[in-house]
Design a protein around this motif. Structure first.
Motif, PDB file in Angstrom:
ATOM      1  N   LEU A 104      -9.170  -0.934  -3.703  1.00  0.00           N
ATOM      2  CA  LEU A 104      -8.395   0.299  -3.603  1.00  0.00           C
ATOM      3  C   LEU A 104      -8.299   0.950  -4.977  1.00  0.00           C
ATOM      4  O   LEU A 104      -7.971   0.291  -5.962  1.00  0.00           O
ATOM      5  CB  LEU A 104      -6.984   0.022  -3.082  1.00  0.00           C
ATOM      6  CG  LEU A 104      -6.787  -0.171  -1.584  1.00  0.00           C
ATOM      7  CD1 LEU A 104      -7.463  -1.433  -1.097  1.00  0.00           C
ATOM      8  CD2 LEU A 104      -5.291  -0.216  -1.240  1.00  0.00           C
ATOM      9  N   THR A 119       0.817  -1.203   0.000  1.00  0.00           N
ATOM     10  CA  THR A 119       0.000   0.000   0.000  1.00  0.00           C
ATOM     11  C   THR A 119       0.854   1.257   0.000  1.00  0.00           C
ATOM     12  O   THR A 119       0.493   2.265  -0.610  1.00  0.00           O
ATOM     13  CB  THR A 119      -0.925   0.004   1.236  1.00  0.00           C
ATOM     14  OG1 THR A 119      -1.700  -1.191   1.243  1.00  0.00           O
ATOM     15  CG2 THR A 119      -1.851   1.195   1.206  1.00  0.00           C
ATOM     16  N   GLN A 139     -11.555  -5.263   0.542  1.00  0.00           N
ATOM     17  CA  GLN A 139     -11.490  -3.857   0.159  1.00  0.00           C
ATOM     18  C   GLN A 139     -10.940  -3.695  -1.252  1.00  0.00           C
ATOM     19  O   GLN A 139     -10.007  -4.396  -1.657  1.00  0.00           O
ATOM     20  CB  GLN A 139     -10.620  -3.060   1.132  1.00  0.00           C
ATOM     21  CG  GLN A 139     -11.265  -2.849   2.500  1.00  0.00           C
ATOM     22  CD  GLN A 139     -10.448  -1.925   3.370  1.00  0.00           C
ATOM     23  OE1 GLN A 139      -9.220  -2.007   3.405  1.00  0.00           O
ATOM     24  NE2 GLN A 139     -11.106  -1.023   4.080  1.00  0.00           N
ATOM     25  N   TYR A 166     -10.856   3.683  -0.323  1.00  0.00           N
ATOM     26  CA  TYR A 166     -11.128   2.281   0.013  1.00  0.00           C
ATOM     27  C   TYR A 166     -12.631   2.050  -0.113  1.00  0.00           C
ATOM     28  O   TYR A 166     -13.429   2.842   0.381  1.00  0.00           O
ATOM     29  CB  TYR A 166     -10.692   1.959   1.444  1.00  0.00           C
ATOM     30  CG  TYR A 166      -9.204   1.998   1.679  1.00  0.00           C
ATOM     31  CD1 TYR A 166      -8.461   0.826   1.696  1.00  0.00           C
ATOM     32  CD2 TYR A 166      -8.542   3.200   1.909  1.00  0.00           C
ATOM     33  CE1 TYR A 166      -7.091   0.842   1.933  1.00  0.00           C
ATOM     34  CE2 TYR A 166      -7.169   3.230   2.139  1.00  0.00           C
ATOM     35  CZ  TYR A 166      -6.458   2.059   2.152  1.00  0.00           C
ATOM     36  OH  TYR A 166      -5.108   2.077   2.384  1.00  0.00           O
TER      37      TYR A 166
END
Length: 289
Positions: A202, A119, A200, A134
Protein backbone atom coordinates in the motif's frame (compact mmCIF):
# COMPACT_ATOMS: atom_id res chain seq x y z
CA UNK A 1 43.66 34.20 75.73
CA UNK A 2 45.12 37.35 74.22
CA UNK A 3 48.34 35.53 73.36
CA UNK A 4 46.37 32.88 71.46
CA UNK A 5 44.59 35.49 69.37
CA UNK A 6 47.86 37.22 68.61
CA UNK A 7 49.42 33.94 67.47
CA UNK A 8 46.41 33.20 65.24
CA UNK A 9 46.62 36.65 63.68
CA UNK A 10 50.32 36.21 63.02
CA UNK A 11 49.67 32.75 61.53
CA UNK A 12 46.97 34.01 59.18
CA UNK A 13 49.02 37.03 58.31
CA UNK A 14 51.77 34.88 56.88
CA UNK A 15 51.49 34.84 53.08
CA UNK A 16 52.75 31.29 52.82
CA UNK A 17 50.12 30.13 55.25
CA UNK A 18 47.35 31.84 53.33
CA UNK A 19 48.57 30.32 50.06
CA UNK A 20 48.61 26.84 51.54
CA UNK A 21 45.11 27.28 52.98
CA UNK A 22 43.76 28.48 49.60
CA UNK A 23 45.32 25.54 47.80
CA UNK A 24 43.88 23.09 50.31
CA UNK A 25 40.48 24.78 50.06
CA UNK A 26 40.55 24.56 46.27
CA UNK A 27 41.47 20.89 46.37
CA UNK A 28 38.65 20.24 48.82
CA UNK A 29 36.13 22.01 46.57
CA UNK A 30 37.32 20.09 43.49
CA UNK A 31 37.15 16.82 45.40
CA UNK A 32 33.62 17.45 46.62
CA UNK A 33 32.46 18.69 43.20
CA UNK A 34 34.04 15.73 41.38
CA UNK A 35 32.44 13.20 43.71
CA UNK A 36 29.06 14.92 43.36
CA UNK A 37 29.24 14.79 39.55
CA UNK A 38 30.36 11.17 39.52
CA UNK A 39 27.58 10.26 41.93
CA UNK A 40 24.99 12.11 39.79
CA UNK A 41 26.23 10.53 36.56
CA UNK A 42 26.21 7.00 37.89
CA UNK A 43 23.01 7.30 39.88
CA UNK A 44 20.67 4.63 38.49
CA UNK A 45 17.37 5.57 36.84
CA UNK A 46 14.42 3.16 36.85
CA UNK A 47 13.28 2.55 33.25
CA UNK A 48 10.30 0.38 32.17
CA UNK A 49 10.81 -2.38 29.60
CA UNK A 50 8.65 -5.02 27.90
CA UNK A 51 8.62 -8.32 29.78
CA UNK A 52 7.26 -10.12 26.71
CA UNK A 53 6.99 -9.49 22.97
CA UNK A 54 4.02 -7.16 22.46
CA UNK A 55 2.23 -7.27 19.12
CA UNK A 56 0.43 -4.51 17.28
CA UNK A 57 -2.83 -3.27 18.89
CA UNK A 58 -2.03 -5.01 22.19
CA UNK A 59 -3.28 -2.92 25.12
CA UNK A 60 -0.46 -2.62 27.65
CA UNK A 61 -1.09 -3.60 31.27
CA UNK A 62 1.12 -3.46 34.35
CA UNK A 63 1.84 -7.18 33.88
CA UNK A 64 3.57 -6.38 30.56
CA UNK A 65 6.03 -3.99 32.18
CA UNK A 66 9.27 -4.74 34.01
CA UNK A 67 11.81 -2.25 35.39
CA UNK A 68 15.53 -1.96 34.91
CA UNK A 69 17.99 0.38 36.63
CA UNK A 70 20.17 2.18 34.11
CA UNK A 71 22.91 4.78 34.70
CA UNK A 72 21.59 8.29 34.14
CA UNK A 73 24.41 9.02 31.66
CA UNK A 74 23.22 6.13 29.51
CA UNK A 75 19.58 7.21 29.75
CA UNK A 76 20.47 10.76 28.69
CA UNK A 77 21.80 9.37 25.41
CA UNK A 78 18.64 7.35 24.71
CA UNK A 79 16.41 9.66 22.73
CA UNK A 80 12.64 9.51 23.20
CA UNK A 81 12.75 6.67 25.72
CA UNK A 82 9.65 6.52 27.93
CA UNK A 83 10.64 6.67 31.61
CA UNK A 84 7.28 6.51 33.39
CA UNK A 85 4.95 3.51 33.45
CA UNK A 86 1.87 5.73 33.79
CA UNK A 87 2.53 6.80 30.18
CA UNK A 88 2.28 3.15 29.08
CA UNK A 89 -0.50 1.39 31.00
CA UNK A 90 -3.73 1.54 28.97
CA UNK A 91 -1.92 2.53 25.79
CA UNK A 92 -1.93 0.37 22.67
CA UNK A 93 1.05 -0.85 20.68
CA UNK A 94 1.07 1.23 17.50
CA UNK A 95 -0.44 -0.29 14.36
CA UNK A 96 2.16 -2.19 12.36
CA UNK A 97 4.65 -2.10 15.24
CA UNK A 98 6.09 -4.86 17.43
CA UNK A 99 7.85 -4.25 20.76
CA UNK A 100 10.37 -7.00 21.31
CA UNK A 101 10.88 -8.73 24.65
CA UNK A 102 13.29 -6.89 27.00
CA UNK A 103 13.11 -3.78 24.82
CA UNK A 104 12.59 -0.30 26.24
CA UNK A 105 9.51 1.69 25.21
CA UNK A 106 10.05 4.68 22.94
CA UNK A 107 7.77 7.47 21.79
CA UNK A 108 5.89 6.26 18.72
CA UNK A 109 5.80 2.67 19.95
CA UNK A 110 2.45 3.20 21.63
CA UNK A 111 -0.64 5.29 21.00
CA UNK A 112 -4.09 6.01 22.35
CA UNK A 113 -6.51 3.09 21.62
CA UNK A 114 -9.20 5.58 20.61
CA UNK A 115 -7.17 6.64 17.56
CA UNK A 116 -8.42 5.12 14.28
CA UNK A 117 -6.03 2.49 13.03
CA UNK A 118 -5.48 0.14 10.13
CA UNK A 119 -6.31 0.98 6.54
CA UNK A 120 -8.91 3.55 7.60
CA UNK A 121 -6.18 5.44 9.42
CA UNK A 122 -3.97 5.29 6.35
CA UNK A 123 -6.74 6.82 4.24
CA UNK A 124 -7.36 9.61 6.72
CA UNK A 125 -3.65 10.46 6.90
CA UNK A 126 -3.02 10.65 3.14
CA UNK A 127 -2.24 14.21 2.18
CA UNK A 128 -4.46 16.18 -0.19
CA UNK A 129 -3.79 15.54 -3.85
CA UNK A 130 -2.67 11.95 -3.27
CA UNK A 131 -4.51 8.65 -3.86
CA UNK A 132 -4.06 5.25 -2.21
CA UNK A 133 -2.78 2.49 -4.52
CA UNK A 134 -2.65 -1.30 -3.97
CA UNK A 135 0.03 -3.37 -5.68
CA UNK A 136 -0.07 -7.18 -5.65
CA UNK A 137 3.15 -8.64 -4.24
CA UNK A 138 4.49 -11.83 -2.73
CA UNK A 139 7.39 -12.96 -0.60
CA UNK A 140 9.72 -12.86 -3.60
CA UNK A 141 8.84 -9.38 -4.87
CA UNK A 142 9.11 -7.94 -1.34
CA UNK A 143 12.65 -9.34 -1.09
CA UNK A 144 11.77 -11.82 1.61
CA UNK A 145 9.50 -9.37 3.45
CA UNK A 146 12.27 -6.76 3.62
CA UNK A 147 10.09 -3.81 2.53
CA UNK A 148 8.73 -2.07 5.63
CA UNK A 149 6.14 0.67 6.17
CA UNK A 150 7.91 4.02 6.00
CA UNK A 151 10.51 2.82 3.48
CA UNK A 152 10.83 4.64 0.17
CA UNK A 153 10.94 2.49 -2.95
CA UNK A 154 11.03 2.85 -6.74
CA UNK A 155 8.63 1.13 -9.11
CA UNK A 156 10.16 -0.53 -12.16
CA UNK A 157 8.16 -1.49 -15.25
CA UNK A 158 8.48 -4.87 -16.94
CA UNK A 159 6.87 -5.59 -20.33
CA UNK A 160 7.43 -5.77 -24.09
CA UNK A 161 7.41 -3.14 -26.82
CA UNK A 162 5.53 -3.22 -30.14
CA UNK A 163 8.24 -5.48 -31.57
CA UNK A 164 7.89 -7.87 -28.64
CA UNK A 165 11.28 -6.89 -27.27
CA UNK A 166 11.74 -7.13 -23.51
CA UNK A 167 11.51 -3.84 -21.57
CA UNK A 168 12.65 -3.30 -17.99
CA UNK A 169 13.45 0.02 -16.34
CA UNK A 170 12.75 2.43 -13.50
CA UNK A 171 9.32 3.96 -14.01
CA UNK A 172 8.31 5.97 -10.91
CA UNK A 173 10.67 7.02 -8.15
CA UNK A 174 10.50 7.92 -4.47
CA UNK A 175 7.29 6.24 -3.27
CA UNK A 176 6.68 5.84 0.47
CA UNK A 177 5.32 2.48 1.59
CA UNK A 178 2.33 2.90 3.90
CA UNK A 179 1.76 -0.75 4.75
CA UNK A 180 2.24 -4.36 3.64
CA UNK A 181 -0.78 -6.61 4.15
CA UNK A 182 -1.69 -10.26 3.71
CA UNK A 183 -4.66 -11.57 1.71
CA UNK A 184 -7.01 -10.87 4.62
CA UNK A 185 -5.95 -7.23 4.82
CA UNK A 186 -3.93 -7.65 8.01
CA UNK A 187 -0.62 -5.89 8.31
CA UNK A 188 2.27 -8.29 7.81
CA UNK A 189 4.22 -6.48 10.54
CA UNK A 190 1.28 -6.20 12.90
CA UNK A 191 2.34 -9.06 15.14
CA UNK A 192 5.39 -11.05 16.07
CA UNK A 193 3.44 -14.09 17.23
CA UNK A 194 2.61 -15.42 13.77
CA UNK A 195 4.04 -15.41 10.28
CA UNK A 196 2.07 -13.63 7.57
CA UNK A 197 2.68 -13.77 3.84
CA UNK A 198 2.70 -10.40 2.03
CA UNK A 199 0.02 -10.03 -0.63
CA UNK A 200 -0.41 -6.29 -1.16
CA UNK A 201 1.80 -3.23 -0.96
CA UNK A 202 0.00 0.00 0.00
CA UNK A 203 1.29 3.42 -0.96
CA UNK A 204 0.01 6.80 -2.10
CA UNK A 205 0.86 8.71 -5.28
CA UNK A 206 -0.17 12.11 -6.69
CA UNK A 207 -3.65 11.95 -8.24
CA UNK A 208 -2.30 12.43 -11.77
CA UNK A 209 -0.18 9.27 -11.46
CA UNK A 210 -3.00 7.02 -10.26
CA UNK A 211 -4.44 6.42 -13.75
CA UNK A 212 -0.97 5.95 -15.23
CA UNK A 213 -0.15 3.25 -12.69
CA UNK A 214 -3.38 1.37 -13.32
CA UNK A 215 -2.70 1.42 -17.07
CA UNK A 216 0.84 0.19 -16.45
CA UNK A 217 -0.54 -2.81 -14.53
CA UNK A 218 -2.63 -3.79 -17.57
CA UNK A 219 0.14 -3.26 -20.11
CA UNK A 220 2.92 -4.95 -18.12
CA UNK A 221 4.04 -5.57 -14.56
CA UNK A 222 5.15 -3.16 -11.81
CA UNK A 223 8.03 -4.34 -9.65
CA UNK A 224 8.86 -2.66 -6.30
CA UNK A 225 12.56 -2.04 -5.74
CA UNK A 226 13.72 -1.08 -2.23
CA UNK A 227 16.50 1.47 -1.71
CA UNK A 228 18.98 2.10 1.11
CA UNK A 229 18.45 3.95 4.39
CA UNK A 230 19.82 7.23 3.05
CA UNK A 231 17.25 7.18 0.22
CA UNK A 232 14.38 6.84 2.71
CA UNK A 233 15.76 9.54 4.98
CA UNK A 234 16.13 12.03 2.10
CA UNK A 235 13.20 11.29 -0.23
CA UNK A 236 12.66 13.22 -3.42
CA UNK A 237 9.40 14.00 -5.22
CA UNK A 238 7.18 11.09 -6.28
CA UNK A 239 7.37 11.40 -10.05
CA UNK A 240 7.82 9.58 -13.36
CA UNK A 241 11.48 8.84 -14.00
CA UNK A 242 11.15 7.56 -17.59
CA UNK A 243 9.14 9.48 -20.18
CA UNK A 244 9.90 6.68 -22.66
CA UNK A 245 8.05 4.13 -20.54
CA UNK A 246 5.26 6.63 -19.85
CA UNK A 247 4.71 7.25 -23.57
CA UNK A 248 4.82 3.52 -24.28
CA UNK A 249 2.08 2.86 -21.72
CA UNK A 250 -0.08 5.77 -22.83
CA UNK A 251 0.23 4.73 -26.47
CA UNK A 252 -1.50 1.44 -25.63
CA UNK A 253 -4.44 3.02 -23.83
CA UNK A 254 -7.17 5.53 -24.55
CA UNK A 255 -8.24 8.55 -22.55
CA UNK A 256 -11.71 8.18 -21.09
CA UNK A 257 -13.37 11.61 -21.07
CA UNK A 258 -15.33 12.73 -18.06
CA UNK A 259 -19.04 13.03 -18.68
CA UNK A 260 -20.87 16.26 -17.95
CA UNK A 261 -24.58 15.61 -17.55
CA UNK A 262 -25.70 19.20 -18.07
CA UNK A 263 -23.64 19.60 -21.24
CA UNK A 264 -24.92 16.30 -22.60
CA UNK A 265 -28.51 17.38 -22.02
CA UNK A 266 -27.87 20.66 -23.82
CA UNK A 267 -26.21 18.84 -26.71
CA UNK A 268 -29.13 16.44 -27.02
CA UNK A 269 -31.55 19.33 -26.97
CA UNK A 270 -29.60 21.15 -29.68
CA UNK A 271 -29.42 18.03 -31.80
CA UNK A 272 -33.20 17.59 -31.60
CA UNK A 273 -33.87 21.17 -32.61
CA UNK A 274 -31.44 20.98 -35.49
CA UNK A 275 -33.02 17.78 -36.71
CA UNK A 276 -36.45 19.40 -36.63
CA UNK A 277 -35.25 22.43 -38.53
CA UNK A 278 -33.61 20.29 -41.19
CA UNK A 279 -36.78 18.23 -41.52
CA UNK A 280 -38.86 21.36 -41.90
CA UNK A 281 -36.50 22.78 -44.47
CA UNK A 282 -36.60 19.61 -46.50
CA UNK A 283 -40.38 19.62 -46.40
CA UNK A 284 -40.57 23.20 -47.60
CA UNK A 285 -38.23 22.43 -50.46
CA UNK A 286 -40.37 19.54 -51.53
CA UNK A 287 -43.51 21.62 -51.51
CA UNK A 288 -41.88 24.26 -53.66
CA UNK A 289 -40.89 21.69 -56.22
Amino acid sequence: MGNILVKIKRFLGNKNTVTILCVLGGILVLYIGYNWRVSSATEPVRIPYAKNTLSSRHVITSDDIGYMEVASTVVSKMRNVIRASNLLVGQEVAYGNVIQQNSFFFEGDVEDPSINQGTSALLSNIQDGYTLVYLDVDLHTTYGNAIYPGNYIDLWFEGTDENRRFMYGKFIQSIQVLDVTDRDGNSVFETGSESRTPAQLLFAVPDELKSLLEKAKLVGELVPVPRNKSYSENPGATEVSSSYLENHILAQSVVVPEENTSNNNNNNSNNTTTGTDESTTNTDSTEEE
